[in-house]
Design a protein around this motif. Structure first.
Motif, PDB file in Angstrom:
ATOM      1  N   TYR A  50      10.034   9.171  -4.576  1.00 63.91           N
ATOM      2  CA  TYR A  50       8.309   9.427  -5.462  1.00 63.91           C
ATOM      3  C   TYR A  50       8.029   8.289  -4.244  1.00 63.91           C
ATOM      4  O   TYR A  50       8.142   7.676  -3.290  1.00 63.91           O
ATOM      5  CB  TYR A  50       7.801   8.188  -6.580  1.00 63.91           C
ATOM      6  CG  TYR A  50       8.205   6.780  -6.615  1.00 63.91           C
ATOM      7  CD1 TYR A  50       7.437   6.602  -6.350  1.00 63.91           C
ATOM      8  CD2 TYR A  50       9.517   6.489  -7.419  1.00 63.91           C
ATOM      9  CE1 TYR A  50       7.393   5.034  -7.107  1.00 63.91           C
ATOM     10  CE2 TYR A  50      10.201   5.353  -7.234  1.00 63.91           C
ATOM     11  CZ  TYR A  50       8.989   4.785  -7.442  1.00 63.91           C
ATOM     12  OH  TYR A  50       8.803   2.754  -7.545  1.00 63.91           O
ATOM     13  N   VAL A  51       5.929   8.452  -3.645  1.00 64.46           N
ATOM     14  CA  VAL A  51       5.257   7.720  -3.039  1.00 64.46           C
ATOM     15  C   VAL A  51       4.315   7.546  -4.127  1.00 64.46           C
ATOM     16  O   VAL A  51       3.814   7.728  -5.036  1.00 64.46           O
ATOM     17  CB  VAL A  51       5.011   8.873  -2.378  1.00 64.46           C
ATOM     18  CG1 VAL A  51       3.028   8.384  -1.282  1.00 64.46           C
ATOM     19  CG2 VAL A  51       5.791   9.764  -1.265  1.00 64.46           C
ATOM     20  N   LYS A  52       3.622   6.569  -3.313  1.00 66.52           N
ATOM     21  CA  LYS A  52       3.176   4.825  -3.957  1.00 66.52           C
ATOM     22  C   LYS A  52       2.655   4.693  -3.289  1.00 66.52           C
ATOM     23  O   LYS A  52       2.793   4.062  -2.432  1.00 66.52           O
ATOM     24  CB  LYS A  52       3.686   4.483  -4.606  1.00 66.52           C
ATOM     25  CG  LYS A  52       2.832   3.065  -5.220  1.00 66.52           C
ATOM     26  CD  LYS A  52       3.587   3.186  -6.885  1.00 66.52           C
ATOM     27  CE  LYS A  52       2.815   2.166  -7.617  1.00 66.52           C
ATOM     28  NZ  LYS A  52       2.924   2.500  -9.248  1.00 66.52           N
ATOM     29  N   GLY A  53       0.972   4.581  -3.127  1.00 68.82           N
ATOM     30  CA  GLY A  53      -0.015   4.379  -1.933  1.00 68.82           C
ATOM     31  C   GLY A  53      -0.644   3.227  -3.069  1.00 68.82           C
ATOM     32  O   GLY A  53      -0.976   2.416  -3.905  1.00 68.82           O
ATOM     33  N   ARG A  54      -1.042   1.955  -2.375  1.00 65.36           N
ATOM     34  CA  ARG A  54      -1.359   0.626  -2.217  1.00 65.36           C
ATOM     35  C   ARG A  54      -3.397   0.920  -1.315  1.00 65.36           C
ATOM     36  O   ARG A  54      -3.464   1.162  -0.342  1.00 65.36           O
ATOM     37  CB  ARG A  54      -0.594  -0.641  -1.922  1.00 65.36           C
ATOM     38  CG  ARG A  54       0.256  -0.708  -2.794  1.00 65.36           C
ATOM     39  CD  ARG A  54       0.778  -1.738  -2.867  1.00 65.36           C
ATOM     40  NE  ARG A  54       2.582  -2.151  -2.242  1.00 65.36           N
ATOM     41  CZ  ARG A  54       2.897  -3.157  -1.994  1.00 65.36           C
ATOM     42  NH1 ARG A  54       2.456  -4.298  -2.237  1.00 65.36           N
ATOM     43  NH2 ARG A  54       4.086  -2.796  -0.914  1.00 65.36           N
ATOM     44  N   ILE A  55      -3.885  -0.450  -2.398  1.00 68.01           N
ATOM     45  CA  ILE A  55      -5.521  -0.692  -0.932  1.00 68.01           C
ATOM     46  C   ILE A  55      -4.895  -1.994   0.018  1.00 68.01           C
ATOM     47  O   ILE A  55      -5.684  -1.861   0.331  1.00 68.01           O
ATOM     48  CB  ILE A  55      -6.232  -0.585  -2.055  1.00 68.01           C
ATOM     49  CG1 ILE A  55      -7.089   0.990  -3.475  1.00 68.01           C
ATOM     50  CG2 ILE A  55      -7.971  -1.050  -1.829  1.00 68.01           C
ATOM     51  CD1 ILE A  55      -7.827   0.984  -4.247  1.00 68.01           C
ATOM     52  N   PHE A  56      -4.299  -2.464  -0.965  1.00 65.09           N
ATOM     53  CA  PHE A  56      -4.003  -4.155  -0.357  1.00 65.09           C
ATOM     54  C   PHE A  56      -3.000  -4.070  -0.491  1.00 65.09           C
ATOM     55  O   PHE A  56      -2.725  -4.771  -1.134  1.00 65.09           O
ATOM     56  CB  PHE A  56      -5.233  -4.467  -0.481  1.00 65.09           C
ATOM     57  CG  PHE A  56      -4.460  -6.290   0.611  1.00 65.09           C
ATOM     58  CD1 PHE A  56      -5.162  -6.557   0.976  1.00 65.09           C
ATOM     59  CD2 PHE A  56      -4.542  -7.342   0.224  1.00 65.09           C
ATOM     60  CE1 PHE A  56      -5.923  -6.720   3.202  1.00 65.09           C
ATOM     61  CE2 PHE A  56      -3.837  -8.536   1.124  1.00 65.09           C
ATOM     62  CZ  PHE A  56      -5.051  -8.063   2.205  1.00 65.09           C
ATOM     63  N   PRO A  57      -1.776  -4.687   0.261  1.00 63.77           N
ATOM     64  CA  PRO A  57      -2.382  -4.252   1.779  1.00 63.77           C
ATOM     65  C   PRO A  57      -2.180  -2.285   2.016  1.00 63.77           C
ATOM     66  O   PRO A  57      -1.779  -1.840   1.115  1.00 63.77           O
ATOM     67  CB  PRO A  57      -1.547  -4.699   2.985  1.00 63.77           C
ATOM     68  CG  PRO A  57      -0.086  -4.709   2.059  1.00 63.77           C
ATOM     69  CD  PRO A  57      -0.616  -4.861   0.229  1.00 63.77           C
ATOM     70  N   PRO A  58      -3.030  -2.399   2.422  1.00 62.89           N
ATOM     71  CA  PRO A  58      -3.068  -0.179   2.587  1.00 62.89           C
ATOM     72  C   PRO A  58      -2.179   0.354   3.141  1.00 62.89           C
ATOM     73  O   PRO A  58      -1.250   0.416   3.965  1.00 62.89           O
ATOM     74  CB  PRO A  58      -4.601  -0.662   3.172  1.00 62.89           C
ATOM     75  CG  PRO A  58      -4.546  -1.465   4.587  1.00 62.89           C
ATOM     76  CD  PRO A  58      -3.569  -2.755   3.794  1.00 62.89           C
ATOM     77  N   GLY A  59      -1.475   1.109   2.550  1.00 61.99           N
ATOM     78  CA  GLY A  59      -0.243   1.759   2.858  1.00 61.99           C
ATOM     79  C   GLY A  59       0.474   3.207   1.941  1.00 61.99           C
ATOM     80  O   GLY A  59      -0.066   3.161   0.972  1.00 61.99           O
ATOM     81  N   THR A  87      16.981  -0.248  -4.778  1.00 59.34           N
ATOM     82  CA  THR A  87      16.000   0.196  -4.542  1.00 59.34           C
ATOM     83  C   THR A  87      16.019   0.979  -2.709  1.00 59.34           C
ATOM     84  O   THR A  87      15.280  -0.441  -1.811  1.00 59.34           O
ATOM     85  CB  THR A  87      14.465   0.369  -5.084  1.00 59.34           C
ATOM     86  OG1 THR A  87      15.330   0.294  -6.632  1.00 59.34           O
ATOM     87  CG2 THR A  87      13.166   0.428  -5.020  1.00 59.34           C
ATOM     88  N   TYR A  88      15.136   1.769  -2.031  1.00 64.38           N
ATOM     89  CA  TYR A  88      15.161   1.470  -0.760  1.00 64.38           C
ATOM     90  C   TYR A  88      13.827   2.198  -0.862  1.00 64.38           C
ATOM     91  O   TYR A  88      13.399   2.863  -1.472  1.00 64.38           O
ATOM     92  CB  TYR A  88      15.914   2.891   0.112  1.00 64.38           C
ATOM     93  CG  TYR A  88      17.556   2.216  -0.169  1.00 64.38           C
ATOM     94  CD1 TYR A  88      17.439   1.481   1.399  1.00 64.38           C
ATOM     95  CD2 TYR A  88      17.996   2.689  -1.187  1.00 64.38           C
ATOM     96  CE1 TYR A  88      19.091   1.149   1.389  1.00 64.38           C
ATOM     97  CE2 TYR A  88      19.441   1.854  -0.870  1.00 64.38           C
ATOM     98  CZ  TYR A  88      19.879   1.357  -0.078  1.00 64.38           C
ATOM     99  OH  TYR A  88      21.334   0.755   0.586  1.00 64.38           O
ATOM    100  N   LYS A  89      12.553   1.581   0.523  1.00 65.33           N
ATOM    101  CA  LYS A  89      11.524   1.847   0.278  1.00 65.33           C
ATOM    102  C   LYS A  89      11.071   1.453   1.679  1.00 65.33           C
ATOM    103  O   LYS A  89      11.436   0.721   2.164  1.00 65.33           O
ATOM    104  CB  LYS A  89      11.190   0.250  -0.644  1.00 65.33           C
ATOM    105  CG  LYS A  89       8.868   1.175  -0.484  1.00 65.33           C
ATOM    106  CD  LYS A  89       8.117  -0.352  -1.019  1.00 65.33           C
ATOM    107  CE  LYS A  89       8.210  -0.944  -2.440  1.00 65.33           C
ATOM    108  NZ  LYS A  89       7.797  -1.585  -3.269  1.00 65.33           N
ATOM    109  N   GLU A  90      10.423   2.670   2.137  1.00 66.56           N
ATOM    110  CA  GLU A  90       9.781   2.415   3.906  1.00 66.56           C
ATOM    111  C   GLU A  90       8.420   2.802   3.366  1.00 66.56           C
ATOM    112  O   GLU A  90       7.840   4.231   2.996  1.00 66.56           O
ATOM    113  CB  GLU A  90      10.688   3.324   4.669  1.00 66.56           C
ATOM    114  CG  GLU A  90      12.023   3.051   4.711  1.00 66.56           C
ATOM    115  CD  GLU A  90      12.268   1.940   5.692  1.00 66.56           C
ATOM    116  OE1 GLU A  90      11.099   1.655   6.457  1.00 66.56           O
ATOM    117  OE2 GLU A  90      12.806   0.889   5.300  1.00 66.56           O
ATOM    118  N   LEU A  91       7.682   2.536   4.583  1.00 63.64           N
ATOM    119  CA  LEU A  91       5.685   3.105   5.176  1.00 63.64           C
ATOM    120  C   LEU A  91       6.107   4.185   5.401  1.00 63.64           C
ATOM    121  O   LEU A  91       6.967   4.715   6.514  1.00 63.64           O
ATOM    122  CB  LEU A  91       5.750   1.762   5.868  1.00 63.64           C
ATOM    123  CG  LEU A  91       3.891   1.647   6.382  1.00 63.64           C
ATOM    124  CD1 LEU A  91       3.247   2.032   5.000  1.00 63.64           C
ATOM    125  CD2 LEU A  91       3.986   0.901   7.153  1.00 63.64           C
TER     126      LEU A  91
END
Length: 151
Positions: free
Chosen positions: A110-119, A131-135
């Motif tokens: 899944y894709v998850k967004g954040r306001i701070f830090p933005p991305g 778990t693997y997570k990449e910007l």
């Protein structure tokens, strides 16, 4: 969690072929065999096929057709680089590659967004606590990434 051990690049390719068969995906495999052919052996001399220890390195590049667009580069050192719709995951252990792909094709990524830090980040959970997570570096998401956004 311990994944089944894949002792060689060829064993990993066979596991990915089986996974592609389960999900009815077409795949293309390109094999590079020999120290003068593999991408990480840039210091290998001309016609130097074997590593200094006498082994014959084997690297494979796999393209899986369908949505999402996935490529896997299996390195002789026992790790892999997986690209999912343009998002690169480096240094995935070879033993984790089939579980990683099962998560992607099984709808767990899944894709998850954040306001701070933005991305926005693509997250791929594996069985256990791995778990693997990449910007995601692009401004626009592919249709597959957009479908998998969680708030």
């Amino acid at each position: 969690m311990n994944h089944p051990h894949l002792a060689s690049t060829e064993a990993a390719v066979m596991a990915i072929r089986e996974l592609a068969r389960e999900h009815t995906l077409e795949l293309t495999v390109t094999d590079d065999i020999g120290a003068d052919q593999t991408s990480r052996r840039t210091s290998a001399g001309a016609f130097a096929v074997l590593d200094p220890d006498g082994s014959l390195p084997h690297e494979a590049f796999i393209e899986l057709e369908g949505s999402p667009a996935v490529t896997v580069r299996l390195y002789p050192e026992g790790d892999a680089k997986i690209t999912v719709d343009g998002v690169d995951f480096d240094d995935i252990p070879r033993d984790s590659v089939p579980a990683f792909l099962r998560s992607v094709y099984g709808g767990l990524a899944y894709v998850k967004g954040r306001i701070f830090p933005p991305g926005q980040w693509l997250t791929v959970p594996l069985p256990g606590d791995e778990t693997y997570k990449e910007l995601i570096l692009r401004n626009t998401l592919s249709p597959w990434l957009a479908r998998n956004v969680r708030s």
